[in-house]
Design a protein around this motif. Structure first.
Motif, PDB file in Angstrom:
ATOM      1  N   ILE A   1       0.840  -1.204   0.000  1.00 41.06           N
ATOM      2  CA  ILE A   1       0.000   0.000   0.000  1.00 41.06           C
ATOM      3  C   ILE A   1       0.873   1.251   0.000  1.00 41.06           C
ATOM      4  O   ILE A   1       0.601   2.213  -0.725  1.00 41.06           O
ATOM      5  CB  ILE A   1      -0.968  -0.009   1.206  1.00 41.06           C
ATOM      6  N   THR A   2       1.924   1.229   0.802  1.00 43.91           N
ATOM      7  CA  THR A   2       2.857   2.361   0.815  1.00 43.91           C
ATOM      8  C   THR A   2       3.469   2.564  -0.566  1.00 43.91           C
ATOM      9  O   THR A   2       3.574   3.703  -1.054  1.00 43.91           O
ATOM     10  CB  THR A   2       3.986   2.126   1.841  1.00 43.91           C
ATOM     11  N   LEU A   3       3.869   1.482  -1.215  1.00 43.55           N
ATOM     12  CA  LEU A   3       4.453   1.570  -2.550  1.00 43.55           C
ATOM     13  C   LEU A   3       3.448   2.134  -3.555  1.00 43.55           C
ATOM     14  O   LEU A   3       3.810   2.933  -4.432  1.00 43.55           O
ATOM     15  CB  LEU A   3       4.932   0.186  -2.999  1.00 43.55           C
ATOM     16  N   TYR A   4       2.186   1.739  -3.421  1.00 45.99           N
ATOM     17  CA  TYR A   4       1.147   2.266  -4.303  1.00 45.99           C
ATOM     18  C   TYR A   4       1.033   3.780  -4.139  1.00 45.99           C
ATOM     19  O   TYR A   4       0.946   4.519  -5.129  1.00 45.99           O
ATOM     20  CB  TYR A   4      -0.195   1.603  -3.997  1.00 45.99           C
ATOM     21  N   VAL A   5       1.037   4.246  -2.896  1.00 48.37           N
ATOM     22  CA  VAL A   5       0.954   5.683  -2.620  1.00 48.37           C
ATOM     23  C   VAL A   5       2.192   6.406  -3.160  1.00 48.37           C
ATOM     24  O   VAL A   5       2.091   7.501  -3.727  1.00 48.37           O
ATOM     25  CB  VAL A   5       0.777   5.938  -1.111  1.00 48.37           C
ATOM     26  N   MET A   6       3.353   5.805  -3.005  1.00 55.49           N
ATOM     27  CA  MET A   6       4.579   6.374  -3.547  1.00 55.49           C
ATOM     28  C   MET A   6       4.460   6.577  -5.058  1.00 55.49           C
ATOM     29  O   MET A   6       4.773   7.656  -5.590  1.00 55.49           O
ATOM     30  CB  MET A   6       5.770   5.451  -3.264  1.00 55.49           C
ATOM     31  N   ASN A   7       4.015   5.536  -5.748  1.00 52.34           N
ATOM     32  CA  ASN A   7       3.913   5.592  -7.203  1.00 52.34           C
ATOM     33  C   ASN A   7       2.843   6.575  -7.667  1.00 52.34           C
ATOM     34  O   ASN A   7       3.025   7.286  -8.666  1.00 52.34           O
ATOM     35  CB  ASN A   7       3.598   4.201  -7.763  1.00 52.34           C
ATOM     36  N   LEU A   8       1.734   6.619  -6.939  1.00 50.66           N
ATOM     37  CA  LEU A   8       0.622   7.483  -7.334  1.00 50.66           C
ATOM     38  C   LEU A   8       0.983   8.961  -7.218  1.00 50.66           C
ATOM     39  O   LEU A   8       0.654   9.763  -8.101  1.00 50.66           O
ATOM     40  CB  LEU A   8      -0.608   7.173  -6.478  1.00 50.66           C
ATOM     41  N   PHE A   9       1.681   9.315  -6.146  1.00 48.72           N
ATOM     42  CA  PHE A   9       1.956  10.726  -5.877  1.00 48.72           C
ATOM     43  C   PHE A   9       3.416  11.130  -6.116  1.00 48.72           C
ATOM     44  O   PHE A   9       3.762  12.299  -5.944  1.00 48.72           O
ATOM     45  CB  PHE A   9       1.566  11.065  -4.433  1.00 48.72           C
ATOM     46  N   GLY A  10       4.259  10.172  -6.493  1.00 51.75           N
ATOM     47  CA  GLY A  10       5.656  10.491  -6.721  1.00 51.75           C
ATOM     48  C   GLY A  10       6.385  10.881  -5.450  1.00 51.75           C
ATOM     49  O   GLY A  10       7.235  11.779  -5.460  1.00 51.75           O
TER      50      GLY A  10
ATOM     51  N   ALA B   1       3.632   8.362   5.760  1.00 49.34           N
ATOM     52  CA  ALA B   1       2.903   9.327   6.580  1.00 49.34           C
ATOM     53  C   ALA B   1       1.538   9.628   5.983  1.00 49.34           C
ATOM     54  O   ALA B   1       0.528   9.702   6.700  1.00 49.34           O
ATOM     55  CB  ALA B   1       3.709  10.612   6.720  1.00 49.34           C
ATOM     56  N   LEU B   2       1.485   9.783   4.665  1.00 52.42           N
ATOM     57  CA  LEU B   2       0.213  10.063   3.993  1.00 52.42           C
ATOM     58  C   LEU B   2      -0.722   8.863   4.105  1.00 52.42           C
ATOM     59  O   LEU B   2      -1.931   9.018   4.345  1.00 52.42           O
ATOM     60  CB  LEU B   2       0.466  10.402   2.525  1.00 52.42           C
TER      61      LEU B   2
ATOM     62  N   PHE C   1      -4.447   8.809   5.779  1.00 55.63           N
ATOM     63  CA  PHE C   1      -5.631   8.276   5.107  1.00 55.63           C
ATOM     64  C   PHE C   1      -6.324   7.233   5.991  1.00 55.63           C
ATOM     65  O   PHE C   1      -7.559   7.228   6.121  1.00 55.63           O
ATOM     66  CB  PHE C   1      -5.238   7.613   3.783  1.00 55.63           C
ATOM     67  N   TYR C   2      -5.545   6.357   6.584  1.00 60.34           N
ATOM     68  CA  TYR C   2      -6.093   5.270   7.396  1.00 60.34           C
ATOM     69  C   TYR C   2      -6.887   5.813   8.583  1.00 60.34           C
ATOM     70  O   TYR C   2      -8.005   5.367   8.860  1.00 60.34           O
ATOM     71  CB  TYR C   2      -4.962   4.371   7.886  1.00 60.34           C
TER      72      TYR C   2
END
Length: 243
Positions: free
Chosen positions: A46-55, A63-64, A68-69
Motif C-alpha cells: 500500500i505504501t508503494l502504491y501511494v509512492m507511485n501514485l503521488f511520486g 505518513a500520507l 488516510f487510514y
C-alpha cells in the motif's frame, strides 16, 4: 488485559455461544498469527502504491498512508473518495504478496470444522486475498463464502453499513451469530446489532501494527478475548455448545 500465562478472558456479562448457528471470522491477523508476515507485506505494498501514485519518497508516502487510514478507515477509501482510483487495481496491487510464510494450521481447521452451522469470512480485503490465505492455512473448504470489501461497496468495517450489507447478503440473524475480529473498534457495531463478539489479540507484540490495533481491550462491546483462536474454539466454544 490478559494476564501473563492467560490465553482467554470472558466478561462477566458476556454473550455465550448457545444457539449460535453462524460463525463469522475476520481474516487478517485473526485467522493467522502475525509471524506469518502477511499484513506487513500488504502494508508495504500500500505504501508503494501511494509512492507511485503521488511520486513521493517512502517516508512521505507512509505518513500520507497513515493519515488516510486514520481519517477514512482505509487508504483505499481515501483514494477512491479523493482521487477516483480503480479499487480493483489497488487491491490486486496491495495483495500481490508472498504467501510462503503462512503455515498449514491443522488445529484451527479441526476447530472451525467442528463448529455447528455456517462459517463465513468478513474482511476489508479482497476475496482473492482471503481465499489465498485461507487456502494456505488449510481452512478454505470450511467456509461457505467470503464477504469482501467489494461486496460492501468499498465501505469498510467499522462502518455500520458494511455489517448491515453482510447480514443482508447472507441472511444472517445477528442474534444467532458470533464474530471473531482482531481490532476492538470493529466489534462495536456487531455487538450493538446483537452478535456475540470475540477479540483476537496477538500472543506477542506485533511490531508492524499500532498499539491500539492489538490491545486486549475490556469494554462492554467485547464479550471474549483470546490470543489463541484454535484453543478458544476448543476450550471455550466447544464445551459451551456441548453443555
Amino acid at each position: 488485559m490478559l494476564l501473563p500465562g492467560e490465553s482467554h478472558l470472558t466478561a462477566p456479562e458476556a454473550r455465550g455461544f448457545s444457539g449460535i448457528d453462524t460463525w463469522v471470522f475476520d481474516l487478517d491477523n485473526t485467522l493467522y498469527p502475525h509471524d506469518a508476515r502477511v499484513w506487513p507485506q500488504v502494508d508495504e505494498r500500500i505504501t508503494l502504491y501511494v509512492m507511485n501514485l503521488f511520486g513521493l519518497d517512502g517516508i512521505s508516502a507512509r505518513a500520507l498512508q497513515k493519515y488516510f487510514y486514520h481519517r477514512y478507515g482505509t487508504t483505499l477509501r481515501a483514494l477512491m473518495a479523493e482521487w477516483k482510483i480503480d479499487p480493483y487495481e489497488f487491491l490486486d496491487f496491495a495483495h500481490n504478496i508472498d504467501h510462503s510464510g503462512i503455515a498449514l494450521d491443522p488445529g484451527l481447521g479441526v476447530a472451525i470444522e467442528g463448529l455447528p452451522g455456517r462459517k463465513l469470512i468478513l474482511t476489508n480485503g479482497s476475496r482473492r486475498h482471503a481465499e489465498n490465505v485461507a487456502k494456505k492455512l488449510g481452512i478454505l473448504d470450511h467456509f461457505e463464502d467470503v464477504f469482501d470489501i467489494a461486496a460492501a461497496d468499498f465501505v469498510p468495517k467499522p462502518e455500520r453499513t458494511a455489517y448491515e450489507k453482510f447480514l443482508d447478503r447472507h441472511g444472517v440473524d445477528p442474534t444467532r451469530s458470533a464474530l471473531f475480529e482482531d481490532i476492538a473498534k470493529n466489534l462495536v457495531v456487531p455487538h450493538d446489532l446483537g452478535m456475540a463478539t470475540v477479540l483476537v489479540v496477538p500472543r506477542t507484540i506485533d511490531p508492524f501494527r499500532e498499539s491500539f490495533e492489538q490491545e486486549a481491550v475490556r469494554a462492554p462491546h467485547i464479550d471474549h478475548i483470546t490470543n489463541d483462536l484454535a484453543g478458544f474454539l476448543t476450550d471455550r466454544v466447544a464445551p459451551a455448545l456441548a453443555a
